[in-house]
Design a protein around this motif. Structure first.
Motif, PDB file in Angstrom:
ATOM      1  N   LEU A  18      -0.998   7.145  -5.129  1.00  0.00           N
ATOM      2  CA  LEU A  18      -0.568   6.035  -4.398  1.00  0.00           C
ATOM      3  C   LEU A  18      -0.742   6.282  -2.854  1.00  0.00           C
ATOM      4  O   LEU A  18      -1.082   5.254  -2.171  1.00  0.00           O
ATOM      5  CB  LEU A  18       1.191   5.858  -4.432  1.00  0.00           C
ATOM      6  N   THR A  53       8.236   5.592  -5.908  1.00  0.00           N
ATOM      7  CA  THR A  53       6.871   4.433  -5.584  1.00  0.00           C
ATOM      8  C   THR A  53       6.847   3.562  -4.418  1.00  0.00           C
ATOM      9  O   THR A  53       5.848   3.346  -3.890  1.00  0.00           O
ATOM     10  CB  THR A  53       6.645   3.709  -6.958  1.00  0.00           C
ATOM     11  N   SER A  57       4.066   3.989  -1.417  1.00  0.00           N
ATOM     12  CA  SER A  57       3.241   2.682  -0.996  1.00  0.00           C
ATOM     13  C   SER A  57       3.387   2.326   0.290  1.00  0.00           C
ATOM     14  O   SER A  57       2.853   1.355   0.680  1.00  0.00           O
ATOM     15  CB  SER A  57       3.410   1.715  -2.193  1.00  0.00           C
TER      16      SER A  57
END
Length: 173
Positions: A18, A53, A57
């Motif tokens: 990511l 996550t 990101s």
């Protein structure tokens, strides 16, 4: 479902990918990522995945230590204290600012992907257009006296004359 060591290793790989794919984000060291995620072993897996996550990101997160902080998304830009003018307001929720619409935020929270567009009052549906044309035809067929009374129905109280007789006398002339 608790997070396991294998989940931590998989998340480490995912976070590294990511960070590489996020525009404007600097790269994080794999050992640093794993050290932070290893502390999350035993916690609820879905919440750990979401937390990891989101931070991975986020281009503004500079180090893997950001994973332990709460994630606070940017608030929508607030409009001024006066109501929006035409063109500045939300097309789905009139009276709300385009970029700070509470109605759209509620639709998003409710899980609606694409809320239905409101009907344009200037462009009626085919059925409404048919009814409108019928009403216009009925209006055009009326013969009214100066006071708005249909002459074919009988007497107008304001004219004090028999309107149906007037029309029959006019027809004989």
């Amino acid at each position: 479902m608790p997070t396991t060591d294998q989940d931590a290793r998989a998340l480490t790989y995912l976070v590294k990918r990511l960070r590489e794919e996020t525009y404007g984000a600097n790269r994080w060291d794999e050992t640093g990522i794993h050290a932070v995620i290893a502390k999350l072993v035993g916690r609820n897996l879905p919440s750990v995945v979401e937390q990891v996550t989101r931070h991975a990101s986020d281009a503004e997160a500079k180090t893997p230590g950001a994973i332990n902080r709460p994630f606070v998304p940017d608030a929508p830009k607030a409009g001024p204290n006066y109501p929006p003018k035409r063109g500045e307001d939300c097309p789905r929720h009139p009276g709300q600012w385009k970029d700070a619409c509470r109605g759209c935020a509620a639709d998003k929270l409710a899980g609606e992907q694409a809320p239905a567009e409101p009907a344009n009052p200037r462009c009626p549906s085919p059925i409404a257009r048919q009814h409108l044309n019928q009403a216009r035809a009925q209006l055009a067929s009326l013969v009214l006296c100066g006071h708005g009374v249909d002459r074919s129905k009988g007497k107008c109280n304001d004219c004090a004359t028999e309107t149906s007789n007037e029309t029959s006398q006019e027809a004989t002339k």
